[in-house]
Design a protein around this motif. Structure first.
Motif, PDB file in Angstrom:
ATOM      1  N   PRO A 255       0.809  -1.218   0.000  1.00  0.00           N
ATOM      2  CA  PRO A 255       0.000   0.000   0.000  1.00  0.00           C
ATOM      3  C   PRO A 255       0.840   1.264   0.000  1.00  0.00           C
ATOM      4  O   PRO A 255       0.391   2.318  -0.427  1.00  0.00           O
ATOM      5  N   GLY A 256       2.070   1.149   0.482  1.00  0.00           N
ATOM      6  CA  GLY A 256       2.934   2.326   0.515  1.00  0.00           C
ATOM      7  C   GLY A 256       3.916   2.311  -0.632  1.00  0.00           C
ATOM      8  O   GLY A 256       4.857   3.109  -0.672  1.00  0.00           O
ATOM      9  N   ASN A 257       3.711   1.418  -1.576  1.00  0.00           N
ATOM     10  CA  ASN A 257       4.571   1.343  -2.760  1.00  0.00           C
ATOM     11  C   ASN A 257       6.028   1.039  -2.446  1.00  0.00           C
ATOM     12  O   ASN A 257       6.911   1.483  -3.170  1.00  0.00           O
ATOM     13  N   VAL A 258       6.282   0.305  -1.359  1.00  0.00           N
ATOM     14  CA  VAL A 258       7.653  -0.074  -1.035  1.00  0.00           C
ATOM     15  C   VAL A 258       7.891  -1.447  -1.640  1.00  0.00           C
ATOM     16  O   VAL A 258       7.188  -2.402  -1.339  1.00  0.00           O
ATOM     17  N   LYS A 259       8.878  -1.544  -2.511  1.00  0.00           N
ATOM     18  CA  LYS A 259       9.081  -2.804  -3.218  1.00  0.00           C
ATOM     19  C   LYS A 259      10.377  -3.477  -2.807  1.00  0.00           C
ATOM     20  O   LYS A 259      11.437  -2.866  -2.811  1.00  0.00           O
ATOM     21  N   VAL A 260      10.261  -4.767  -2.503  1.00  0.00           N
ATOM     22  CA  VAL A 260      11.454  -5.562  -2.258  1.00  0.00           C
ATOM     23  C   VAL A 260      11.438  -6.738  -3.238  1.00  0.00           C
ATOM     24  O   VAL A 260      10.523  -6.880  -4.029  1.00  0.00           O
ATOM     25  N   PHE A 261      12.444  -7.578  -3.159  1.00  0.00           N
ATOM     26  CA  PHE A 261      12.558  -8.710  -4.085  1.00  0.00           C
ATOM     27  C   PHE A 261      11.256  -9.482  -4.208  1.00  0.00           C
ATOM     28  O   PHE A 261      10.777  -9.766  -5.288  1.00  0.00           O
ATOM     29  N   THR A 262      10.714  -9.847  -3.046  1.00  0.00           N
ATOM     30  CA  THR A 262       9.565 -10.741  -3.080  1.00  0.00           C
ATOM     31  C   THR A 262       8.304 -10.064  -3.600  1.00  0.00           C
ATOM     32  O   THR A 262       7.365 -10.745  -3.997  1.00  0.00           O
ATOM     33  N   THR A 263       8.273  -8.731  -3.607  1.00  0.00           N
ATOM     34  CA  THR A 263       7.105  -8.027  -4.142  1.00  0.00           C
ATOM     35  C   THR A 263       6.904  -8.401  -5.599  1.00  0.00           C
ATOM     36  O   THR A 263       5.788  -8.658  -6.044  1.00  0.00           O
ATOM     37  N   ASP A 264       8.012  -8.433  -6.333  1.00  0.00           N
ATOM     38  CA  ASP A 264       7.941  -8.741  -7.753  1.00  0.00           C
ATOM     39  C   ASP A 264       7.419 -10.146  -7.980  1.00  0.00           C
ATOM     40  O   ASP A 264       6.575 -10.390  -8.835  1.00  0.00           O
ATOM     41  N   ILE A 265       7.944 -11.091  -7.194  1.00  0.00           N
ATOM     42  CA  ILE A 265       7.493 -12.476  -7.328  1.00  0.00           C
ATOM     43  C   ILE A 265       5.999 -12.551  -7.038  1.00  0.00           C
ATOM     44  O   ILE A 265       5.236 -13.207  -7.744  1.00  0.00           O
ATOM     45  N   TYR A 266       5.590 -11.858  -6.007  1.00  0.00           N
ATOM     46  CA  TYR A 266       4.183 -11.841  -5.601  1.00  0.00           C
ATOM     47  C   TYR A 266       3.296 -11.303  -6.726  1.00  0.00           C
ATOM     48  O   TYR A 266       2.284 -11.887  -7.083  1.00  0.00           O
ATOM     49  N   PHE A 267       3.687 -10.172  -7.323  1.00  0.00           N
ATOM     50  CA  PHE A 267       2.933  -9.586  -8.428  1.00  0.00           C
ATOM     51  C   PHE A 267       2.754 -10.567  -9.572  1.00  0.00           C
ATOM     52  O   PHE A 267       1.681 -10.726 -10.127  1.00  0.00           O
ATOM     53  N   SER A 268       3.884 -11.191  -9.944  1.00  0.00           N
ATOM     54  CA  SER A 268       3.808 -12.036 -11.126  1.00  0.00           C
ATOM     55  C   SER A 268       2.965 -13.273 -10.875  1.00  0.00           C
ATOM     56  O   SER A 268       2.398 -13.832 -11.800  1.00  0.00           O
ATOM     57  N   LEU A 269       2.842 -13.715  -9.617  1.00  0.00           N
ATOM     58  CA  LEU A 269       2.010 -14.879  -9.330  1.00  0.00           C
ATOM     59  C   LEU A 269       0.554 -14.511  -9.136  1.00  0.00           C
ATOM     60  O   LEU A 269      -0.306 -15.366  -9.078  1.00  0.00           O
ATOM     61  N   LYS A 270       0.274 -13.214  -9.011  1.00  0.00           N
ATOM     62  CA  LYS A 270      -1.107 -12.793  -8.784  1.00  0.00           C
ATOM     63  C   LYS A 270      -1.852 -12.573 -10.085  1.00  0.00           C
ATOM     64  O   LYS A 270      -3.039 -12.313 -10.092  1.00  0.00           O
ATOM     65  N   GLN A 271      -1.134 -12.614 -11.200  1.00  0.00           N
ATOM     66  CA  GLN A 271      -1.802 -12.332 -12.463  1.00  0.00           C
ATOM     67  C   GLN A 271      -2.488 -13.570 -13.004  1.00  0.00           C
ATOM     68  O   GLN A 271      -2.205 -14.682 -12.603  1.00  0.00           O
ATOM     69  N   VAL A 272      -3.420 -13.315 -13.934  1.00  0.00           N
ATOM     70  CA  VAL A 272      -4.032 -14.445 -14.627  1.00  0.00           C
ATOM     71  C   VAL A 272      -3.669 -14.333 -16.098  1.00  0.00           C
ATOM     72  O   VAL A 272      -4.109 -13.403 -16.764  1.00  0.00           O
ATOM     73  N   PRO A 273      -2.947 -15.253 -16.691  1.00  0.00           N
ATOM     74  CA  PRO A 273      -2.341 -16.407 -16.039  1.00  0.00           C
ATOM     75  C   PRO A 273      -1.104 -16.009 -15.240  1.00  0.00           C
ATOM     76  O   PRO A 273      -0.465 -15.024 -15.561  1.00  0.00           O
ATOM     77  N   PRO A 274      -0.783 -16.769 -14.195  1.00  0.00           N
ATOM     78  CA  PRO A 274       0.393 -16.426 -13.385  1.00  0.00           C
ATOM     79  C   PRO A 274       1.674 -16.536 -14.191  1.00  0.00           C
ATOM     80  O   PRO A 274       1.856 -17.466 -14.968  1.00  0.00           O
ATOM     81  N   GLN A 275       2.562 -15.545 -13.992  1.00  0.00           N
ATOM     82  CA  GLN A 275       3.800 -15.493 -14.761  1.00  0.00           C
ATOM     83  C   GLN A 275       4.857 -16.349 -14.075  1.00  0.00           C
ATOM     84  O   GLN A 275       5.759 -15.833 -13.403  1.00  0.00           O
TER      85      GLN A 275
END
Lengths: 589, 350
Positions: A255-275
């Motif tokens: 929510p505060g737009n702070v990104k770490v390594f795992t944020t990216d992994i999380y984003f890509s797995l939340k998409q349909v289809p998961p990346q």
């Protein structure tokens, strides 16, 4: 009186030559090597497939049905071409580093006060730790987000005083992430460090004090240098774990737009289809970084064994008399309990009594009721999730400590194959949790027994995830048992299995039981693997609570979270007091 | 005379009662007995759903199991990517577990991956064409209407934004939030509405200006965000699903939605998975969910049923009875447009 020694049962002495193929094998294999081979085989089958799947997924493309189309390095190329990659790396390092500092400061100071001094309120420290560890992460974080959030007491007091709409502190920031994660870790640090401090080699401290050194001097010139390698090893361990943590960066950082390594992994797995390709490539890079760090951890940890040793002679480390500083020590313990547990607990109790999480006002307080608790009490099907969770966590903890008993001994005693066992059992540390879940779905679907969708696959997943922790308990536990006890056994004719069973295991019991409890509590609240792997019949309590959170049922999250924490605390406390009463003060892991 | 009058009156009353009863009685859906028998033989149905278990899925499957004793429903809630992962992996391993799946983003992905079997349930025969698949792979189960919602305590009536331009008012900087959900019920849906309404060029320009308003990206469902708005953490939720105000916990909360048209009408479809191990039980479950009885259960849980014969708890929430312009987003639209909208979302709203 002669001591009969049969050739196959002398682990350390030379054996007479046996002819033939079987004899040739027997010449090469002694008890310890066989044991190593068995343990290694088991670990390889359990741990390597997920890693292999991860690497494979990072170099393939798939179509809409998830079927592989071709090999490619595009995922890696895209990773490094991503703008802001180094900002993300730097944020991750800062996050992991400062979290480690806070966790060590809080947990370490409490560990030392409890184990090595005569400060009061030690039971409070243990109780705090047990409750904090029994509480699922999502529940703990919810408590803090409310406390430090826009609607929480901190900002409301500030707003009322200054009249501004903008909050004083935005919990959805790097600072917020560091604070919450640091507090989340400090009970675990307390447990891990207190084991180290408890079995301190008191003789050197005694000698220093008998020579006239004050408490501070003894601490500075004897205790600290001896403890330093263990503390450093633990710091590295925590740092590594925080590079891969999911929950806090997702719940507090996003929510505060702070990104770490795992944020990216999380984003890509939340998409349909998961990346999956992108997520896997990123995970592999993370794995490599973490593996390098773990190598250094292993080297430092090896030095740490100089610190503690329990010999066959009786000993009892004497706690420092704090004297007039006793109230300072006790005060620190109370303050720690308040901050690490008291505050979030209060916030959770408050939100559990309300229909929604509003600010602390009299108007809202008038709406307080036990409705959220009633809703949960009247839904008997929560019992099923509780049962599933206890079974899965208990099964995993048992499996972990069984393997850790043998593996820890092999590694600590530097038996042939022991180093390999040590390294392989640490390998799961490099795995981000969500990616492990994806890999295990694949492996479990193809196993000969239908483990997919059952509790068994969760037991296996938790085993993989928490084996490193169990090994750590066992490893340091074995180090504290001096070799002469085992040597006495083998001189009397015991085989390797016999030594393990009748000398090592009983002495290691406190460490094993502590490790069991630790793994049990961690596994009972595991989220990132369970969320994907749990099937309709094997649902876990932490996932159910998370589902409620996603559905905006904040009051029920707090209510169910508190009820579950209470149950787990009771279980853990009973266990803990049983452990203390049976084994007394000595050797406790 | 009195007797005749009385008889006439009572006859008239009975006739009226009968007519009234017939008019309002919801015709009960009766499944084909052969299907029921086949389903009972299978004994079980596995359902991966996006519905919250306690509030919606459980009432549904409890009623199903009561109606058809002997058929166990194993339901679990997963996000769309997780359902897709499970279905893909089960198919590749040829270890088939799931029978029925639903979801706004899930079903389009299952269609593209060729994971659904053709099945047109009887209740769906009366559905309008835009609520079911021409190829028979899915039917709409329930629907969501994405609008802009706000906290009525925090914003007085005369200051409520009425147009897209109103949202650019500096007053709302830092006071708006949306769910960080890469689906049509989330920001991509909002973006789609904007681009449809304003055209590609003007729309993109508008979105870039909107991005400077620092909209908070909450990493949770739309429901959590509306909760936070109703609690007073933010004033405006750009991804409000209108039925949220019908949910039990928010019926009395200070919230309302703005008719900022077009309102995205996102269909949540349900379908039978290919190679389902219990196909007949799966069909029976789908039939039940789409029947008036099942749709009534969903309605009572606060959802907006897709079945045209079943109104929502608040009739003004359906476009036909609520007088607002809806932009239907069907699975084929999602398949076609979602990736591009997600890209716009990630690029502009960093």
């Amino acid at each position: 009186m002669t001591i009969a020694m049969t050739p196959a049962e002398t682990p350390q002495g030379p054996r007479p030559f046996s002819p033939g193929l079987v004899g040739a094998l027997r010449n090469r294999l002694d008890g310890a090597s066989t044991l190593s081979a068995i343990v290694l085989a088991f670990l390889t089958i359990a741990i390597l497939p997920p890693i292999a799947i991860l690497i494979w997924r990072s170099v393939i493309n798939v179509d809409a049905a998830g079927v592989m189309t071709d090999y490619t390095f595009a995922h890696y190329r895209a990773l490094f071409a991503e703008e802001g990659f180094f900002t993300v790396a730097w944020t991750s390092v800062v996050f992991a580093g400062l979290t480690t500092v806070i966790a060590l400061a809080f947990g370490g100071s409490v560990a030392w006060l409890v184990e090595r001094t005569d400060a009061r309120f030690k039971t409070l420290a243990y109780l705090t730790t047990i409750v904090a560890m029994a509480m699922p992460g999502i529940v703990y974080v919810t408590g803090w987000i409310y406390l430090l959030g826009r609607n929480g007491p901190l900002n409301m007091i500030y707003r009322n005083m200054t009249g501004s709409f903008a909050p004083l502190f935005d919990v959805f920031s790097l600072t917020g992430m560091i604070l919450i994660e640091g507090f989340l870790w400090s009970p675990m640090v307390f447990l891990l460090l207190s084991a180290t401090f408890r079995a301190a080699n008191a003789e050197m401290e005694e000698a220093a004090r008998m020579s006239g050194a004050s408490i501070l001097t003894t601490f500075r010139r004897v205790s600290m240098p001896l403890a330093w390698p263990a503390v450093l090893a633990l710091a590295l361990f925590i740092f590594v774990r925080n590079l891969e943590v999911f929950e806090i960066p997702a719940l507090v950082g996003l929510p505060g737009n702070v990104k770490v390594f795992t944020t990216d992994i999380y984003f890509s797995l939340k998409q349909v289809p998961p990346q999956l390709g992108h997520a896997s490539a990123f995970s592999v890079v993370l794995v490599v970084i973490v593996a390098v760090l773990l190598y250094f951890y292993a080297r430092i940890a090896r030095h740490a064994d100089r610190y503690a040793s329990v010999t066959g002679k009786g000993y009892r480390p004497r706690p420092f008399q704090l004297g007039s500083w006793r109230w300072v020590g006790s005060g620190i313990l109370i303050l720690n309990s308040l901050i690490v547990l008291g505050l979030p607990l209060a916030s959770l109790i408050w939100t559990s009594l309300l229909p929604f999480a509003g600010p602390v006002t009299a108007r809202l307080a008038a709406q307080a009721s036990l409705r959220n608790y009633e809703l949960i009490f009247n839904a008997p099907y929560y019992l099923k999730f509780a049962l599933n969770t206890v079974l899965a966590a208990g099964g995993a903890a048992t499996l972990v400590m069984l393997i850790a008993l043998v593996g820890g001994w092999l590694a600590a005693r530097r038996k042939p194959g022991g180093a390999a066992v040590d390294q392989l059992s640490m390998a799961p540390l490099v795995f981000p949790g969500v990616v492990l879940g994806v890999a295990m779905i694949q492996t479990s679907l193809r196993m000969p027994f239908q483990l997919y969708g059952t509790i068994s696959i969760l037991i296996l997943a938790f085993f993989i995830r928490y084996l490193p922790y169990g090994m750590r308990y066992s490893f340091s536990g074995v180090l504290q048992i001096h070799r002469e006890l085992e040597e006495a056994g083998s001189v009397a004719g015991a085989s390797v299995i016999g030594t393990l069973r009748r000398i090592v295991a009983p002495l290691l019991t406190p460490a094993l039981l502590s490790g069991w409890l630790f793994v049990f509590l961690l596994a009972s609240k595991e989220l990132s693997v369970a969320i994907l792997l749990a099937g309709p019949q094997s649902q876990m309590m932490a996932v159910v609570i998370f589902d409620m959170w996603v559905n905006g049922q904040a009051g029920q999250v707090s209510a169910l979270g508190l009820m579950w924490t209470a149950v787990m605390t009771l279980v853990a406390s009973a266990f803990y007091f049983l452990l203390r009463s049976r084994t007394g003060q000595a050797f406790a892991g | 005379m009195k007797i005749i009058t009385a008889t006439l009156v009572s006859a008239a009353m009975s006739a009226l009662a009968l007519a009234f009863g017939v008019a309002t009685a919801v015709p009960a859906y009766a499944a084909d007995q052969a299907l029921i028998d086949a389903a009972k033989k299978e004994g079980k149905v596995v359902w991966y759903t996006g519905l919250g278990i306690t509030e919606a899925a459980k009432p549904l499957f409890d009623a199903f199991m009561k109606k058809y004793p002997g058929i166990q429903v194993d339901a679990a809630r997963y996000t769309a990517p997780d359902i897709l992962l499970r279905v893909q992996n089960e198919a590749q391993a040829k270890n088939y577990v799931v029978d029925v799946a639903d979801g706004t983003a899930t079903v389009p992905a299952l269609v593209t991956g060729n994971f659904l079997d053709k099945y047109v349930p009887e209740p769906a025969e009366k559905y309008p064409a835009h609520l079911k698949d021409p190829n028979g792979l899915w039917v709409a189960g329930w629907q969501f209407f994405r609008a802009v919602g706000y906290n009525t305590d925090m914003i007085p009536k005369d200051q409520v934004p009425k147009t897209y331009e109103d949202l650019l008012n500096p007053r709302w900087k830092g006071a708006m939030a949306w769910a960080d959900d890469p689906a049509m019920i989330g920001p991509p849906g909002f973006i789609y509405s904007v681009l449809t309404q304003m055209g590609e060029e003007k729309g993109t320009e508008y979105l870039k200006k909107l991005a400077t308003q620092n909209i908070a990206k909450v990493p949770a469902s739309e429901l959590v965000v509306i909760g936070q708005v109703l609690e007073g953490q933010y004033a405006i939720n750009l991804t409000t699903l209108t039925h949220h105000f019908l949910l039990p916990q928010y019926r009395k909360a200070p919230g309302a939605w703005i008719k900022l048209e077009p309102i995205s009408q996102i269909i949540n479809a349900i379908g039978l998975v290919k190679n389902a191990p219990h196909p007949n039980a799966g069909k029976l479950l789908i039939d039940f969910i789409l029947s008036n009885e099942g749709q009534g259960i969903l309605r009572d849980a606060g959802y907006i049923p897709a079945n045209p014969a079943v109104p929502a708890l608040d009739p003004s929430l359906k476009p036909e009875t609520g007088n607002f312009k809806a932009q239907p987003i069907l699975p084929p639209d999602t398949i076609e447009k979602l990736p591009a909208m997600v890209k716009v979302y990630r690029d502009i709203f960093k």
